[in-house]
Motif scaffolding. Structure first.
Motif, PDB file in Angstrom:
ATOM      1  N   HIS A 194       0.758  -1.100   0.017  1.00  0.00           N
ATOM      2  CA  HIS A 194       0.172   0.127   0.118  1.00  0.00           C
ATOM      3  C   HIS A 194       0.862   1.353  -0.142  1.00  0.00           C
ATOM      4  O   HIS A 194       0.721   2.059   0.762  1.00  0.00           O
ATOM      5  N   ASN A 195       1.835   1.186  -1.029  1.00  0.00           N
ATOM      6  CA  ASN A 195       2.813   2.130  -0.873  1.00  0.00           C
ATOM      7  C   ASN A 195       2.196   3.727  -0.975  1.00  0.00           C
ATOM      8  O   ASN A 195       2.674   4.648  -0.227  1.00  0.00           O
ATOM      9  N   GLY A 196       1.480   4.001  -1.646  1.00  0.00           N
ATOM     10  CA  GLY A 196       0.798   5.410  -1.439  1.00  0.00           C
ATOM     11  C   GLY A 196       0.029   5.583  -0.305  1.00  0.00           C
ATOM     12  O   GLY A 196       0.541   6.744   0.178  1.00  0.00           O
ATOM     13  N   ALA A 197      -0.578   4.697   0.267  1.00  0.00           N
ATOM     14  CA  ALA A 197      -1.472   5.210   1.680  1.00  0.00           C
ATOM     15  C   ALA A 197      -0.367   5.258   2.828  1.00  0.00           C
ATOM     16  O   ALA A 197      -0.348   6.032   3.498  1.00  0.00           O
ATOM     17  N   ALA A 198       0.834   4.389   2.629  1.00  0.00           N
ATOM     18  CA  ALA A 198       2.023   4.245   3.528  1.00  0.00           C
ATOM     19  C   ALA A 198       2.490   5.811   3.663  1.00  0.00           C
ATOM     20  O   ALA A 198       2.833   6.265   4.576  1.00  0.00           O
ATOM     21  N   LEU A 199       2.761   6.093   2.298  1.00  0.00           N
ATOM     22  CA  LEU A 199       3.588   7.292   2.150  1.00  0.00           C
ATOM     23  C   LEU A 199       2.672   8.692   2.619  1.00  0.00           C
ATOM     24  O   LEU A 199       3.364   9.496   3.155  1.00  0.00           O
ATOM     25  N   ARG A 200       1.579   8.371   2.375  1.00  0.00           N
ATOM     26  CA  ARG A 200       0.581   9.750   2.901  1.00  0.00           C
ATOM     27  C   ARG A 200       0.651   9.708   4.221  1.00  0.00           C
ATOM     28  O   ARG A 200       0.723  10.878   4.893  1.00  0.00           O
ATOM     29  N   ARG A 201       0.648   8.371   5.260  1.00  0.00           N
ATOM     30  CA  ARG A 201       0.469   8.439   6.405  1.00  0.00           C
ATOM     31  C   ARG A 201       1.733   9.070   7.094  1.00  0.00           C
ATOM     32  O   ARG A 201       2.011   9.952   7.984  1.00  0.00           O
ATOM     33  N   VAL A 202       2.899   8.626   6.320  1.00  0.00           N
ATOM     34  CA  VAL A 202       4.303   9.418   6.710  1.00  0.00           C
ATOM     35  C   VAL A 202       4.447  10.854   6.885  1.00  0.00           C
ATOM     36  O   VAL A 202       4.731  11.610   7.760  1.00  0.00           O
ATOM     37  N   VAL A 203       4.095  11.262   5.528  1.00  0.00           N
ATOM     38  CA  VAL A 203       4.025  12.706   5.144  1.00  0.00           C
ATOM     39  C   VAL A 203       3.060  13.304   6.031  1.00  0.00           C
ATOM     40  O   VAL A 203       3.352  14.578   6.753  1.00  0.00           O
ATOM     41  N   CYS A 204       1.691  13.217   6.339  1.00  0.00           N
ATOM     42  CA  CYS A 204       0.916  13.705   7.198  1.00  0.00           C
ATOM     43  C   CYS A 204       1.473  13.743   8.487  1.00  0.00           C
ATOM     44  O   CYS A 204       1.212  14.887   9.418  1.00  0.00           O
ATOM     45  N   SER A 205       2.036  12.588   9.106  1.00  0.00           N
ATOM     46  CA  SER A 205       2.443  12.884  10.518  1.00  0.00           C
ATOM     47  C   SER A 205       3.489  13.675  10.833  1.00  0.00           C
ATOM     48  O   SER A 205       3.847  14.280  11.645  1.00  0.00           O
ATOM     49  N   PHE A 206       4.388  13.549   9.628  1.00  0.00           N
ATOM     50  CA  PHE A 206       5.642  14.649   9.808  1.00  0.00           C
ATOM     51  C   PHE A 206       5.018  16.077   9.713  1.00  0.00           C
ATOM     52  O   PHE A 206       5.327  16.882  10.726  1.00  0.00           O
ATOM     53  N   ALA A 207       4.040  16.436   8.844  1.00  0.00           N
ATOM     54  CA  ALA A 207       3.720  17.814   8.704  1.00  0.00           C
ATOM     55  C   ALA A 207       3.084  18.238  10.056  1.00  0.00           C
ATOM     56  O   ALA A 207       2.895  19.094  10.489  1.00  0.00           O
ATOM     57  N   ARG A 208       2.276  17.188  10.709  1.00  0.00           N
ATOM     58  CA  ARG A 208       1.602  17.470  11.915  1.00  0.00           C
ATOM     59  C   ARG A 208       2.396  17.731  13.167  1.00  0.00           C
ATOM     60  O   ARG A 208       2.091  18.576  13.771  1.00  0.00           O
ATOM     61  N   GLN A 209       3.649  17.538  13.126  1.00  0.00           N
ATOM     62  CA  GLN A 209       4.549  17.719  13.987  1.00  0.00           C
ATOM     63  C   GLN A 209       4.816  19.273  13.958  1.00  0.00           C
ATOM     64  O   GLN A 209       5.341  20.130  14.753  1.00  0.00           O
ATOM     65  N   LEU A 210       4.612  19.759  12.633  1.00  0.00           N
ATOM     66  CA  LEU A 210       5.141  21.525  12.319  1.00  0.00           C
ATOM     67  C   LEU A 210       3.863  22.122  12.410  1.00  0.00           C
ATOM     68  O   LEU A 210       3.842  23.295  12.833  1.00  0.00           O
ATOM     69  N   ASP A 211       2.937  21.828  11.701  1.00  0.00           N
ATOM     70  CA  ASP A 211       1.688  22.504  11.312  1.00  0.00           C
ATOM     71  C   ASP A 211       0.468  21.686  11.155  1.00  0.00           C
ATOM     72  O   ASP A 211       0.497  21.215  10.059  1.00  0.00           O
ATOM     73  N   PRO A 212      -0.378  21.397  12.197  1.00  0.00           N
ATOM     74  CA  PRO A 212      -1.718  20.583  11.962  1.00  0.00           C
ATOM     75  C   PRO A 212      -2.407  20.884  10.666  1.00  0.00           C
ATOM     76  O   PRO A 212      -2.998  20.131  10.224  1.00  0.00           O
ATOM     77  N   SER A 213      -2.580  22.267  10.578  1.00  0.00           N
ATOM     78  CA  SER A 213      -3.293  22.595   9.401  1.00  0.00           C
ATOM     79  C   SER A 213      -2.767  22.154   8.219  1.00  0.00           C
ATOM     80  O   SER A 213      -3.487  21.780   7.181  1.00  0.00           O
ATOM     81  N   LEU A 214      -1.404  22.137   8.053  1.00  0.00           N
ATOM     82  CA  LEU A 214      -0.833  21.778   6.684  1.00  0.00           C
ATOM     83  C   LEU A 214      -1.007  20.109   6.590  1.00  0.00           C
ATOM     84  O   LEU A 214      -1.476  19.631   5.671  1.00  0.00           O
ATOM     85  N   ALA A 215      -0.994  19.504   7.813  1.00  0.00           N
ATOM     86  CA  ALA A 215      -1.116  18.029   7.658  1.00  0.00           C
ATOM     87  C   ALA A 215      -2.843  17.685   7.466  1.00  0.00           C
ATOM     88  O   ALA A 215      -2.880  16.804   6.527  1.00  0.00           O
ATOM     89  N   ASP A 216      -3.640  18.557   7.877  1.00  0.00           N
ATOM     90  CA  ASP A 216      -5.309  18.361   7.325  1.00  0.00           C
ATOM     91  C   ASP A 216      -5.262  18.637   6.043  1.00  0.00           C
ATOM     92  O   ASP A 216      -5.812  18.074   5.157  1.00  0.00           O
ATOM     93  N   TRP A 217      -4.627  19.747   5.360  1.00  0.00           N
ATOM     94  CA  TRP A 217      -4.802  20.063   3.902  1.00  0.00           C
ATOM     95  C   TRP A 217      -4.137  18.820   2.877  1.00  0.00           C
ATOM     96  O   TRP A 217      -4.959  18.377   2.040  1.00  0.00           O
ATOM     97  N   ILE A 218      -2.958  18.475   3.565  1.00  0.00           N
ATOM     98  CA  ILE A 218      -2.547  17.509   2.570  1.00  0.00           C
ATOM     99  C   ILE A 218      -3.331  15.957   2.540  1.00  0.00           C
ATOM    100  O   ILE A 218      -3.455  15.485   1.414  1.00  0.00           O
ATOM    101  N   ALA A 219      -3.980  15.809   3.933  1.00  0.00           N
ATOM    102  CA  ALA A 219      -4.749  14.706   4.088  1.00  0.00           C
ATOM    103  C   ALA A 219      -5.915  14.745   3.152  1.00  0.00           C
ATOM    104  O   ALA A 219      -6.459  13.742   2.644  1.00  0.00           O
ATOM    105  N   ASP A 220      -6.568  15.970   3.087  1.00  0.00           N
ATOM    106  CA  ASP A 220      -7.758  16.117   2.336  1.00  0.00           C
ATOM    107  C   ASP A 220      -7.713  16.310   1.012  1.00  0.00           C
ATOM    108  O   ASP A 220      -8.672  15.961   0.181  1.00  0.00           O
ATOM    109  N   VAL A 221      -6.530  17.001   0.296  1.00  0.00           N
ATOM    110  CA  VAL A 221      -6.231  17.441  -0.917  1.00  0.00           C
ATOM    111  C   VAL A 221      -5.268  16.746  -1.756  1.00  0.00           C
ATOM    112  O   VAL A 221      -5.564  16.624  -2.887  1.00  0.00           O
ATOM    113  N   VAL A 222      -4.431  16.272  -1.340  1.00  0.00           N
ATOM    114  CA  VAL A 222      -3.291  15.737  -2.136  1.00  0.00           C
ATOM    115  C   VAL A 222      -3.510  13.995  -2.346  1.00  0.00           C
ATOM    116  O   VAL A 222      -3.749  13.335  -1.447  1.00  0.00           O
TER     117      VAL A 222
END
Length: 493
Positions: A194-222
């Motif tokens: 599930h490489n796409g889903a796995a990468l999405r989770r990694v990127v969103c969890s990284f972004a959430r450490q810096l900016d939760p709103s960025l993580a939410d946008w990535i999860a919803d839009v990208v």
């Protein structure tokens, strides 16, 4: 004349090399794809598909390739050739040399940070693809989220504007694209379930450490579509350089060897558009999972089995290993009796024909795929390639002795020497720790199993606690103690 005495391959040489291009009706495209991890596999696989797609249906999908390990030598070699390189396809029917033209630019991180982020900010770039191997995801295997203790991740969280890790680079680039609400699609092409889903989770969890709103946008839009990729692509040797020189009359410092077979299955989710890969043989599907699992377990699982048994038994290449009658019987039985029954594939997918095709590909005498290359990074590869299949067999109450032999061979491989005493390097992110544990066990099966099954980065607690799994590993290690070749013969029966 040696290849070094010939003129260097560049795009200026193309008019004299019409016989070695896919088509002469080529117009240089603008860059529309940034690819992280510009290794041999991408250059023999996705880059060729992309060039063929542009020839078939047009589009501005030129590729900017990025090395992530500070390796300026690859960047410099390819840029000296204006991105041009040859693909040396080797099969039973002979050798074919093709010039690949879709790669237009190569950058090296961290040296080309500004150039890379300039590319990633360009709205013309609509896809960012990756072949960085499992370890490049900086992923905590227990949670699936970003590994906060990874040194690159720690650096990026402290220095978010100069990232070095894959999740850091993607999060920073998407932060920039968020301002214009113009995200690119992120396309994983690695051998990861599930490489796409796995990468999405990694990127969103990284972004959430810096900016939760960025993580939410990535999860919803990208979009993070999953893919399954397949082509055997060994490391480049001097043989490929000489082959390319002999055929082309030019010196190519960066040729890529590969087999004739190739496959690409892609989840069709590209809001910003994509090349017409489906027009040139790629399969665009709603769900890539059945294809992905078949490849991970049938091909990658047996590839790792071949690699670790061969490193112990003294087979240097995959074709030499599968040429051993006992080894071939072992791998055939593993695929037929232990792996295939765990798979649910579409009716159009003949799993036993797939098995036979794999065995024929392994036996390709022209490829010389080195077992040491496949044996690298075992702690990352063993879980998706072998442990999931073993867990499925345990759940079904079915035997898995050959799969256990593969894991036991990896455990014994950690000693760093073959049965005849020949030393080799264990290349793995956890090498020091794993080798310390293996050495402390002194080749005693119970001690080795007890120590290594505690490594949670590799073995999930639930599987490690299974008595049948522990017993099968001890039995396999006991047989391996008499030599890998005798173990191969015993388990082939």
């Amino acid at each position: 004349m040696t290849s070094s005495a010939l003129p260097r391959l560049t795009r200026h040489a193309l008019p004299a090399l019409d016989a070695h291009v896919l088509s002469t009706s080529w117009c240089e495209p603008r860059i529309g794809i940034v690819h992280l991890g510009i290794g041999n596999f991408h250059r023999a696989h996705q880059a060729l598909y992309t060039e063929e797609a542009m020839l078939a249906a047009g589009g501005e999908w030129g590729i900017c390739g990025v090395t992530l390990q500070g390796d300026v030598s690859k960047r410099d070699a390819l840029m000296a050739q204006q991105g041009l390189y040859s693909v040396v396809e080797r099969g039973p029917a002979g050798e074919k040399v093709t010039l690949a033209r879709a790669l237009l630019e190569v950058l090296a991180m961290p040296h080309d940070h500004d150039a890379l982020f300039g590319r990633l900010a360009d709205p013309q770039v609509r896809i960012v693809s990756l072949t960085v191997t499992e370890k490049g995801y900086c992923r905590d295997p227990k949670t699936g989220e970003v590994a906060l203790d990874d040194p690159l991740v720690a650096h990026d969280l402290a220095n978010p504007h100069t990232p070095r890790s894959v999740p850091g680079i993607l999060a920073a680039a998407l932060r920039g694209r968020r301002a214009s609400d113009n995200p690119f699609t992120v396309l994983s092409c690695d051998n990861l379930a599930h490489n796409g889903a796995a990468l999405r989770r990694v990127v969103c969890s990284f972004a959430r450490q810096l900016d939760p709103s960025l993580a939410d946008w990535i999860a919803d839009v990208v979009a993070f579509p999953s893919t399954m990729v397949d082509r055997i692509v060994p490391a480049t040797t001097e043989s490929e350089r000489e082959s390319a020189a002999r055929v082309l009359g030019y010196c190519d410092a960066a040729p890529v060897p590969c087999e004739p077979f190739r496959q690409w299955v892609i989840e069709d989710r590209f809001p910003a558009g994509r090349p017409a890969w489906d027009a040139v043989g790629a399969q665009l599907v709603d769900d890539v999972t059945p294809f992905e699992l078949a490849k991970l377990r049938m091909l990658n699982g047996t590839h790792s089995t071949l690699a670790y048994l061969s490193m112990l038994a003294g087979f240097d290449t995959i074709d030499a290993a599968i040429g051993n009658p006992d080894m071939r019987r072992l791998i055939h039985a593993m695929m037929s009796d232990e792996i295939a029954p765990t798979l649910s594939v579409p009716r159009s997918f003949d799993i036993l024909s797939y098995r036979d095709a794999l065995l024929a590909r392994y036996a390709n005498p022209a490829l010389k795929h080195r077992c040491a290359q496949i044996a690298m990074d075992g702690s990352q590869k063993i879980p998706p390639r072998l442990l999931g299949t073993i867990a499925a067999r345990i759940d079904a109450g079915q035997p898995f002795a050959r799969l256990a032999l593969a894991v036991a061979a990896w455990m014994r491989f950690l000693r760093g020497h073959a049965d005849d005493g020949t030393r080799f390097e264990v290349k793995d992110p956890l090498a020091a720790r794993l080798q310390t544990l293996a050495a402390a066990a002194h080749d005693e099966p119970d001690a080795l199993v007890a120590a290594l099954l505690e490594v949670r980065e590799v073995f999930p607690a639930e599987l490690a606690a299974q008595p049948r799994f522990r017993s099968a590993l001890r039995d396999a290690l006991q047989v391996l103690g008499n030599g890998a070749r005798s173990a191969i013969a015993a388990y082939a029966a």
